[in-house]
Each structure stands twice: as structure tokens, then as C-alpha cells.
Write an enzyme that holds these catalytic residues in place. Structure first.
Site, PDB file in Angstrom:
ATOM      1  N   GLY A 134       0.853  -1.191   0.000  1.00  0.00           N
ATOM      2  CA  GLY A 134       0.000   0.000   0.000  1.00  0.00           C
ATOM      3  C   GLY A 134       0.884   1.235   0.000  1.00  0.00           C
ATOM      4  O   GLY A 134       0.949   1.982  -0.971  1.00  0.00           O
ATOM      5  N   ILE A 160      -9.533  -1.015  -3.779  1.00  0.00           N
ATOM      6  CA  ILE A 160      -9.627  -0.233  -5.011  1.00  0.00           C
ATOM      7  C   ILE A 160     -10.910   0.604  -5.026  1.00  0.00           C
ATOM      8  O   ILE A 160     -12.030   0.064  -5.039  1.00  0.00           O
ATOM      9  CB  ILE A 160      -9.550  -1.167  -6.247  1.00  0.00           C
ATOM     10  CG1 ILE A 160      -8.241  -1.976  -6.188  1.00  0.00           C
ATOM     11  CG2 ILE A 160      -9.649  -0.364  -7.541  1.00  0.00           C
ATOM     12  CD1 ILE A 160      -6.978  -1.155  -5.946  1.00  0.00           C
ATOM     13  N   GLU A 365      -4.399   7.658  -0.504  1.00  0.00           N
ATOM     14  CA  GLU A 365      -3.533   8.449  -1.397  1.00  0.00           C
ATOM     15  C   GLU A 365      -2.234   8.872  -0.704  1.00  0.00           C
ATOM     16  O   GLU A 365      -1.690   9.943  -0.959  1.00  0.00           O
ATOM     17  CB  GLU A 365      -4.307   9.623  -1.993  1.00  0.00           C
ATOM     18  CG  GLU A 365      -5.588   9.079  -2.640  1.00  0.00           C
ATOM     19  CD  GLU A 365      -6.164   9.899  -3.738  1.00  0.00           C
ATOM     20  OE1 GLU A 365      -5.459  10.754  -4.275  1.00  0.00           O
ATOM     21  OE2 GLU A 365      -7.337   9.647  -4.061  1.00  0.00           O
TER      22      GLU A 365
END
Ligand SMILES: CC(C)(COP(=O)(O)OP(=O)(O)OC[C@H]1O[C@@H](n2cnc3c(N)ncnc32)[C@H](O)[C@@H]1OP(=O)(O)O)[C@@H](O)C(=O)NCCC(=O)NCCSC(=O)CCS(=O)O
Length: 389
Positions: A134, A160, A365
Site C-alpha cells: 500500500g 480499489i 492516497e
């Protein structure tokens, strides 16, 4: 003069924000609590996003999109996040998935896929992360092996965003095990292709109107599906994430604005011990700190977006914006719950939902730790070079 700094927007950004504000008020806010409670992907919101143009606002006009600036996109994300953080997450996911193709796709790929997603109101999901990769995507285990003039993709992508709701995935895969980032390539893969399956949807603490799935791959794609050749794809993913991180900063600001506004309204009218809550220093000073960090975070996020729009590299300032705004939002929602006390701790409560939704902004993110790692490496490089000069 308002307590929270308001960005001076261009006509373009203001008109997009007005569209988002109307949509947020009429469509998103009334549904937000129910979507969260039922952990339901809001197809009606997605339809409204497309009807308003927001669903493809970030796509260049030559491909049928809105051609919006990043400043305008951030203004929209902030506005949507104030009403329904999940729906702002859906819009962010629509953009993140299309970015690698917009940046590195061939004319033929853009003509096929970008035009198709605009015309058919489809989306592309960004499939980078894996269970053991990740924060460190160069360690990915999904393989791309040459087969019959194309590639066999085999592996599992985890968490996802938009999985199971999208038409395509941008899949990052390793072509030479052991080669790290030098072997990673990127491919566009149809979600309906044989051997592409989205597994169980995650049951999440927050952002429950967005979907995150495991995507299981054992599928063949032709050579023309390659978006980035081995060695080029990790950089491409990180470039897309540079933009995504500015968007998460704007989303964090939207969540913080919602929490601050709710808490400030309550603190200004509710009385305890003969005083309004805000006049108790313990509350008034905390709200003052939230307001100050919110103004600073908005300046940082909008200025970063403006820098991107003028062609500057935002890798470092974007990391700072995401780090600062997501952590400022953490404090804002925490104080929001505190101001509402028992009412903020039980469901349904706006601040309780915001408290859970906000947490993702410090994780996806690139976690806060990754942003600090990026910044620490940059400090090392800049000042070590200075030493050697
Ligand atoms: C930790 C990292 C920043 C870097 O990891 P590495 O040590 O493995 O690699 P580097 O040597 O630093 O860099 C490799 C390569 O990329 C270039 N680079 C590095 N950072 C950037 C950047 N920000 N922008 C552009 N290019 C960049 C660097 O110069 C090197 O280039 P060369 O090969 O030398 O040419 C990185 O691994 C990282 O950021 N990790 C976090 C990943 C992450 O954010 N994961 C979240 C997954 S996506 C998600 O959450 C979406 C969910 S969704 O809703 O679907």
C-alpha cells in the site's frame, strides 16, 4: 468579514463551485445520512454528478469533458465534501483513475477510453495498492507476463476505489519479479474482461457511500493496453497521486468546514453555567484554533492547485497540503463531537459521521507518514546538496 478565509476564485472556478453548491444542497445533503447508515453506493448522486457536468469536469474539452482547472475541481470537491464526504470521494476517484491515461496514454488510447467514459458516463479505477504493497507500491506482487503477443495479468489489488462500479481499471503490475520499480508497467483493463473479478466490498468505518473492493486478476490484455512501459509506471502513479493529494486536501477542508460550522453554530447559542459555550475559554479557544488552521489549510490547498494549473511541480507542496489539511480536519471533527457532547456521540449525528469520514483522509492516497517521509527525504536532499556545493 467571515472568520474562515474564502478563496478569491476566477469566473470559471466560481461557476463550477455554484453548480456544486446547488447539487450539494438539493441532492447530496438530504441523502448523506441514509447513504452512510446503509453503506450504499449512491447511483442517483453519480447520475446527478454526470448531469451537472461535474462527473467529467476534469477531462479536457477536446475529449468532451469540462476542461476545468484544478482550482475549480478543488472548489467543487470542498463544496461536495461539506454535504456528503462520500460523494466527494466518488468524484475524486473518477479523476484519479483517468489521470494516468490523460498523462501518458497514446492518442488512440485516449480516443478510445477517455471519449468512451465521457460519452457513456463510465469511470476508470486506479488499481495500485495490494495487501502487502500500500505505502510501498514498488513491492507489488501482481505479475504481467508476456503471452501470445500481449500480457497475462495475475494478482490481487486491494482497497480499489470504485471497484465493481467502474468500466475499466488502470492496473499497475510487475513484469520482472525482483526488479522493483524498474519492472513495473501499467495497463488499461476492462472490468468486464474474462478473469477480472471484484471481490467482497469492504465494510468501512467511514466514507461508507464509496466502494472499495479487492480486484482479482487472471486475465489477458493485448500489447496496445499498455499505458506505461516497465520502469515508467510507478513514476506515473506517483504523478497522478500528486494531484490526488491536493484533491484530498480540499476534501479535508470541506469536512472540516462542515464540522466547524456545525460546532460554531451550536457553541454560539447553547448555554451552560450562564454562558454560551463559545464564551467558555475551553471551547472558544479550541474553535479559534480550528478556524485558524482551516483558513491556513484553504490557502495552502488553493495555492497548491493554482501552482499545478500554472505548470509547477506540486509533489512537495501537495504532500504538505494533504498532511496539513487532513490533520487539521482531524482536530476539527474531534472538537465538533466534543461541542455536541452526548448528541455528537450518538447516531444519527452530523459530527459523528464527519468524525468517521475524516479518518480516511489521513490514510488514502498516501498516509500522513508517507507525506512526512516524502518531505524528510526532500529536506535531506536539499540541505545535503547545499552542504556539498
Ligand atoms: C514512498 C514513495 C514516495 C517512494 O517510494 P520509493 O522509495 O519506492 O521510490 P523513489 O525512489 O522515491 O521514487 C521512485 C521514482 O518515482 C519518482 N517519484 C517519487 N515520488 C514522486 C512524486 N511524488 N511524483 C513524481 N515522481 C515521484 C522518483 O523520482 C523516482 O523516479 P526515477 O525512477 O528515479 O526516475 C512512494 O512509494 C509513495 O508515495 N508511496 C505511497 C503510495 C500511496 O500513496 N499509496 C496509496 C495508494 S492509492 C490510493 O490510496 C487510492 C485509493 S482509491 O480510492 O482507489
Amino acid at each position: 468579514m467571515a472568520i474562515i478565509w474564502d478563496p478569491p476564485l476566477t469566473e470559471e472556478a466560481r461557476s463550477w463551485r455554484d453548480i456544486a453548491r446547488r447539487l450539494a444542497h438539493d441532492q447530496l445533503a438530504p441523502l448523506a445520512a441514509e447513504i452512510d447508515r446503509d453503506q450504499r453506493y449512491p447511483h442517483e448522486n453519480v447520475q446527478a454528478l454526470h448531469e451537472s457536468g461535474i462527473g467529467s469536469m476534469f477531462i479536457p474539452k477536446e475529449y468532451g469533458g469540462g476542461g476545468a482547472s484544478l482550482v475549480a475541481f478543488c472548489a467543487v470537491i470542498e463544496e461536495l465534501a461539506r454535504a456528503c464526504a462520500s460523494t466527494s470521494g466518488i468524484v475524486a476517484t473518477l479523476q484519479l483513475g483517468a489521470l494516468p491515461l490523460l498523462r501518458a496514454g497514446t492518442c488512440a488510447q485516449k480516443d478510445t477510453y477517455i471519449r468512451s467514459i465521457v460519452a457513456r458516463r463510465e469511470s476508470i479505477s486506479f488499481a495500485l495498492s495490494e495487501r502487502e504493497a500500500g505505502s510501498d507500491p514498488s513491492n507489488m506482487q501482481t505479475l504481467a507476463v508476456p503471452e501470445n503477443g500481449g500480457w497475462r495479468l495475475r494478482g490481487e489489488k486491494r482497497w480499489i476505489g470504485g471497484g465493481g462500479e467502474c468500466a475499466y481499471y488502470v492496473v499497475f503490475a510487475q513484469t520482472e519479479p525482483g526488479k522493483g520499480r524498474a519492472g513495473i508497467a501499467a495497463f488499461i483493463v476492462s472490468a468486464n474482461a474474462d478473469g477480472v473479478r471484484d471481490d467482497a466490498r469492504e465494510d468501512k468505518m467511514g466514507m461508507r457511500g464509496t466502494v472499495n473492493t479487492t480486484v482479482v486478476l487472471d486475465t489477458w490484455v493485448p500489447d496496445e493496453s499498455m499505458i506505461a512501459a516497465p520502469g515508467k509506471a510507478l513514476k506515473l502513479a506517483l504523478e497522478a497521486l500528486n494531484v490526488g493529494r491536493v484533491v484530498v486536501a480540499a476534501q479535508s477542508n470541506g469536512i472540516a468546514l462542515a464540522a466547524f460550522t456545525a460546532a460554531a453554530r451550536r457553541a454560539a447559542v447553547r448555554t451552560t453555567f450562564g454562558q454560551h459555550l463559545v464564551d467558555h475559554q475551553g471551547i472558544g479557544f479550541k474553535l479559534s484554533d480550528v478556524a485558524t488552521r482551516l483558513s491556513a489549510g484553504r490557502m495552502l490547498a488553493y495555492e497548491t492547485a493554482r501552482s499545478f494549473d500554472t505548470g509547477q511541480d506540486v509533489a512537495l507542496i501537495g504532500a504538505q497540503a494533504k498532511l496539513f489539511c487532513s490533520e487539521a480536519a482531524h482536530d476539527a471533527v474531534d472538537i465538533g463531537v466534543q461541542v455536541f457532547g452526548g448528541e455528537g456521540f450518538v447516531k444519527p449525528s452530523l459530527v459523528e459521521r464527519l468524525y468517521r469520514d475524516q479518518r480516511a483522509t489521513e490514510i488514502y492516497e498516501g498516509t500522513s507518514e508517507i507525506q512526512r517521509l516524502v518531505l524528510a527525504r526532500a529536506i535531506h536532499a536539499e540541505f545535503n546538496n547545499e552542504e556539498q556545493a
